[in-house]
Design an enzyme around this catalytic site. Structure first.
Site, PDB file in Angstrom:
ATOM      1  CB  CYS A   1     -11.673 -12.868 -32.908  1.00  0.00           C
ATOM      2  SG  CYS A   1     -11.579 -13.283 -31.234  1.00  0.00           S
TER       3      CYS A   1
ATOM      4  CD  GLN B   1      -3.177  -0.898   0.210  1.00  0.00           C
ATOM      5  OE1 GLN B   1      -3.138   0.228  -0.376  1.00  0.00           O
ATOM      6  NE2 GLN B   1      -3.905  -1.813  -0.095  1.00  0.00           N
TER       7      GLN B   1
ATOM      8  CG  HIS C   1     -15.039 -11.274 -28.656  1.00  0.00           C
ATOM      9  ND1 HIS C   1     -13.916 -11.586 -29.796  1.00  0.00           N
ATOM     10  CD2 HIS C   1     -14.874  -9.882 -28.545  1.00  0.00           C
ATOM     11  CE1 HIS C   1     -13.651 -10.315 -30.220  1.00  0.00           C
ATOM     12  NE2 HIS C   1     -13.941  -9.473 -29.455  1.00  0.00           N
TER      13      HIS C   1
HETATM   14 ZN   LIG Z   1     -13.919 -13.454 -30.718  1.00  0.00          ZN
END
Ligand SMILES: [Zn+2]
Length: 445
Positions: free
Chosen positions: A376, A264, A407
């Site tokens: 993708c 911290q 995703h």
């Molecule tokens: Zn994707």
């Protein structure tokens, strides 16, 4: 004189004027700590070729290895919201982080112990993390994300001066030198956390990597209060180590659980460096960098910590939000970091693309037959169109959360994997500039 590690999005400044505090004598380790390991791989030089703080590495746990830098997906209540553990494995997630506070309240840490630990309970065979519960006790417990509250207004040292409760919100957490009283955000029941109780809870939950119980402060707290809280966190860190070693002996038949100390010190360089020197001398297996961090200071503060913390132990940055944070964190020496955003934004139909974050609620996606992102490699993009997922979202079908979350998680996992390879290949800064240039260069649609 200022040494600069320049980046296009953030410059990490390390003034030479703040000396590294002298570290206390190192404490003896526990023999079972050899069951956890960290090995540094390739070092990332600064953009100008000077020595840098970033690196690749390998963390070894009883449930497998983590190649770092690594994105740690968040499964707060022993589930990554709306996503099967099998899907998380398929999309390349290396480890999951659950929340000790939530699991302590529900279903109860003893249930996870009986199940054989967090991983077995949720059918995730890989490495797991739990945070200490400190953050949630002091933030959720004090008004469910609305306020962060530390010490009562009747605190003798400065009545009300560090009161960070939002107007109209009830104070639900009270700190004393021994621990914290807090009310459950579920039903208002009163609970007590101390360093020892946090260790007992986390040992029962059984994650491979646990965090020491610390006091979270806010940027609104005074400098005096930050010092006081930091000293409390130091004492609590020692108590966590002691209790952790005791439990490690007591639970000899269980897989070894590593313990990370939490740094911290808010935005104060001297406090951060002192915390790193103090906790660096304690026999922690690694370190978490936590607390009040403004986005623009993220890299600077992580850099201070990386300079002082022991080089041979992993550093986890607790709770970051967006892709630019990831690059800044890696560059400043964070080995792992967790982020809840991929699933959180998915529930609002937002999805990541190389050109920035978009939102499926727009009417223009109604007949968009393409994937969430061209090219993708995730399961969602291989099989489902934007039009279909938008329909699910508009019809309040839960499957939209699942498909977008897969995703988004894959997007971040892949980006960090690519960043790791770029460090190995010596192309990190080019990769960073290209990725962030594309991500932030075009206006969000
Ligand atoms: Zn994707």
């Amino acid at each position: 004189m200022t040494r600069r590690r320049a980046g296009r999005w953030q410059t990490v400044q390390v003034p030479d004027s703040v000396p590294v505090p002298e570290a206390p004598a190192a404490q003896a380790a526990h023999p079972r700590q050899s069951e956890f390991g960290f090995e540094v791989g390739t070092r990332l030089p600064g953009p100008d070729g000077s020595p840098g703080l970033g690196r690749t590495g390998t963390i070894t746990t009883p449930h497998g290895t983590i190649q770092t830098p690594a994105f740690i997906a968040v499964g707060t209540k022993a589930t990554v919201k709306a996503v099967l553990p099998e899907s998380m494995a398929e999309l390349g997630a290396q480890a999951l982080l659950a929340n000790a506070y939530h699991l302590y309240l529900q279903p109860g840490a003893d249930i996870l112990d009986e199940a054989g630990g967090l991983g077995r309970f949720m059918n995730w065979p890989g490495p797991t993390f739990t945070d200490s519960g400190g953050f949630q006790v002091m933030s959720l417990g004090s008004g469910f994300k609305k306020v962060i509250d530390m010490k009562g207004p009747d605190a003798p040292h400065q009545a009300g001066a560090d009161d960070a409760v939002a107007p109209g919100k009830e104070r639900l957490a009270h700190i004393d030198d021994d621990g914290v009283w807090f009310k459950s955000h579920l039903n208002g029941d009163r609970h007590r956390f101390t360093p020892e109780i946090s260790m007992q809870v986390q040992h029962q939950i059984g994650a491979d990597i646990m965090f020491a119980f610390d006091e979270l402060t806010t940027l609104h707290n005074s400098r005096g209060y930050q010092e006081e809280a930091l000293e409390r966190t130091r004492l609590w860190a020692q108590r966590c180590v002691d209790e952790h070693f005791r439990l490690t002996d007591e639970r000899a038949g269980k897989p070894y659980q590593a313990l990370f100390g939490v740094i911290q010190g808010a935005q104060y360089e001297d406090l951060r460096r002192k915390a790193c020197a103090d906790l660096g001398a304690m026999p922690f297996d690694g370190y978490g960098i936590g607390g009040a961090l403004e986005k623009e200071n993220l890299g600077t503060i992580v850099g201070w910590c990386s300079e002082v913390l022991p080089e041979d132990r992993p550093r986890h940055l607790l709770g970051i939000s967006e892709p630019d944070d990831i690059f800044v964190a890696i560059e400043a020496g964070a080995d792992t970091f967790d982020c809840v955003s991929p699933t959180r934004v998915a529930r609002n139909s937002a999805f990541y693309t190389a050109e920035g974050r978009l939102n499926l609620s727009g009417a223009k996606y109604r007949r968009d037959w393409g994937p969430l992102q061209d090219g993708c490699d995730c399961y969602t993009c291989a099989n489902y169109s934007r039009a279909y997922i938008r329909h699910l979202y508009k019809a309040s079908e839960m499957l939209s959360h699942t498909l977008i979350s897969i995703h988004n998680e894959r997007f971040v996992v892949r980006m960090v994997d690519d960043a790791r390879r770029a460090i190995e290949d010596g192309t990190f800064y080019e990769f960073k500039a290209e990725t962030l240039g594309r991500y932030y260069g075009s206006p969000a649609v």
